[in-house]
Design a protein around this motif. Structure first.
Motif, mmCIF file in Angstrom:
data_model
loop_
_atom_site.group_PDB
_atom_site.id
_atom_site.type_symbol
_atom_site.label_atom_id
_atom_site.label_comp_id
_atom_site.label_asym_id
_atom_site.label_seq_id
_atom_site.Cartn_x
_atom_site.Cartn_y
_atom_site.Cartn_z
ATOM 1 N N GLU A 149 0.833 -1.205 0.000
ATOM 2 C CA GLU A 149 0.000 0.000 0.000
ATOM 3 C C GLU A 149 0.874 1.264 0.000
ATOM 4 N N PHE B 36 -1.293 -1.890 -6.692
ATOM 5 C CA PHE B 36 -2.721 -1.882 -6.366
ATOM 6 C C PHE B 36 -3.253 -3.321 -6.333
ATOM 7 N N LEU B 37 -2.911 -4.103 -7.356
ATOM 8 C CA LEU B 37 -3.375 -5.490 -7.407
ATOM 9 C C LEU B 37 -2.752 -6.328 -6.294
ATOM 10 N N LEU C 277 -4.389 -5.493 -2.898
ATOM 11 C CA LEU C 277 -5.738 -6.054 -2.860
ATOM 12 C C LEU C 277 -5.681 -7.563 -2.590
ATOM 13 N N SER D 122 -6.794 -9.419 0.938
ATOM 14 C CA SER D 122 -7.907 -10.369 0.934
ATOM 15 C C SER D 122 -7.489 -11.716 1.517
ATOM 16 N N LYS E 283 -8.832 -13.362 5.567
ATOM 17 C CA LYS E 283 -9.526 -14.628 5.743
ATOM 18 C C LYS E 283 -9.326 -15.150 7.162
ATOM 19 N N TRP F 124 -3.417 -2.316 8.469
ATOM 20 C CA TRP F 124 -3.103 -2.037 7.067
ATOM 21 C C TRP F 124 -3.167 -0.530 6.769
ATOM 22 N N LYS G 271 -11.349 1.991 12.413
ATOM 23 C CA LYS G 271 -11.324 0.607 11.919
ATOM 24 C C LYS G 271 -11.410 -0.377 13.075
ATOM 25 N N LEU G 272 -10.723 -0.069 14.182
ATOM 26 C CA LEU G 272 -10.797 -0.949 15.355
ATOM 27 C C LEU G 272 -12.207 -0.982 15.914
ATOM 28 N N ALA G 273 -12.869 0.171 15.932
ATOM 29 C CA ALA G 273 -14.232 0.241 16.459
ATOM 30 C C ALA G 273 -15.186 -0.584 15.604
ATOM 31 N N SER G 274 -14.857 -0.723 14.315
ATOM 32 C CA SER G 274 -15.727 -1.468 13.405
ATOM 33 C C SER G 274 -15.641 -2.969 13.624
ATOM 34 N N GLU H 115 -16.021 -4.335 16.469
ATOM 35 C CA GLU H 115 -16.829 -4.678 17.638
ATOM 36 C C GLU H 115 -17.987 -5.602 17.294
ATOM 37 N N LYS H 116 -18.518 -5.424 16.099
ATOM 38 C CA LYS H 116 -19.673 -6.226 15.700
ATOM 39 C C LYS H 116 -19.329 -7.712 15.665
ATOM 40 N N LEU I 290 -9.698 -6.533 22.299
ATOM 41 C CA LEU I 290 -9.787 -6.690 20.852
ATOM 42 C C LEU I 290 -8.709 -7.612 20.321
#
Lengths: 107, 130
Positions: B25, B51-52, B55, B59, B63, B74, B113-116, B118-119, B127
């Protein structure tokens, strides 16, 4: 001013990248994968236009973090994801940082 | 037993992939800047390749690694790295005040991003991926 507009367009397409990549399921679904690549190409191109003006560190950080804010806000509006205090404080930090960079003449 | 150790191996590999994704990145951001709006061929090709790569590596990493934590690491590597290397490579120096606000933004996006994540782990204060 025009460089902020380029950066804004790049942000919108970066949000599309995140959304498409999330639906591409490890790039096993063809159309979502194509959507990811196409929106990634458009986002990259507009980022490159913005970076003619912005320093790379500043422009890149604003781009990726404002897109992050957009993803969280859209998630709350359209996908019923909870907007808790932690997310709101992250959003506040990003917005505060962008304003600070603008006022300090970095952007 | 063997299951546990193979899980550990795949988590270790996933973290290597995540760090690679962060490095890719940085290279992507610097290449986009160097491409001068895609008018310089070598930097433009480099931007597309990285970029590729980023990505793909991201990904693979996500996983096995929690999405929120993965994105936070990241994004943090990409933003800090492109600011530091960009200042050397393109001679773009920041004042102390500007560097402070840049750090605020980067802290904000990492925090977001860390807060996201939580779900994925409801009501768990820690965390750290166990």
């Amino acid at each position: 001013m025009i460089s902020w507009i380029y950066l804004g367009i790049a942000v919108l397409f970066e949000i599309t990248v995140a959304f498409s990549a999330g639906n591409a399921q490890g790039f096993t679904r063809l159309w979502w994968t194509i959507a990811t690549l196409v929106s990634g190409a458009i986002a990259t191109f507009f980022l490159s236009l913005a970076l003619l003006d912005f320093d790379v560190g500043v422009g890149y950080a604003i781009w990726t973090s404002v897109a992050g804010v957009g993803i969280v806000v859209l998630g709350a509006v359209f996908f019923q994801e909870r907007l808790n205090l932690r997310k709101l404080s992250g959003i506040a930090l990003v917005i505060g940082g962008v304003i600070g960079l603008r006022l300090s003449g970095a952007a | 037993m063997s299951n546990t150790s193979s899980n550990q191996t795949s988590t270790g590999r996933a973290w290597v992939m995540l760090l690679l994704a962060g490095a890719f990145e940085i290279a992507y951001a610097l290449s986009v800047a160097g491409s001068q709006a895609f008018t310089v061929l070598s930097w433009s090709i480099s931007a597309i390749v990285f970029f590729l790569l980023t990505l793909y590596a991201l990904s693979v990493a996500l996983k096995s690694i929690d999405v929120g934590i993965g994105y936070a690491v990241w994004a943090g590597i990409g933003a800090v790295g492109s600011a530091i290397f960009g200042s050397f490579l393109f001679d773009q120096s920041l004042t102390l005040t500007q560097a402070f606000w840049l750090a605020v933004i980067i802290a904000g996006v990492i925090w977001l991003k860390l807060a996201s994540s939580e779900k994925a782990q409801p009501e768990k204060p820690g965390l750290v991926a166990s």
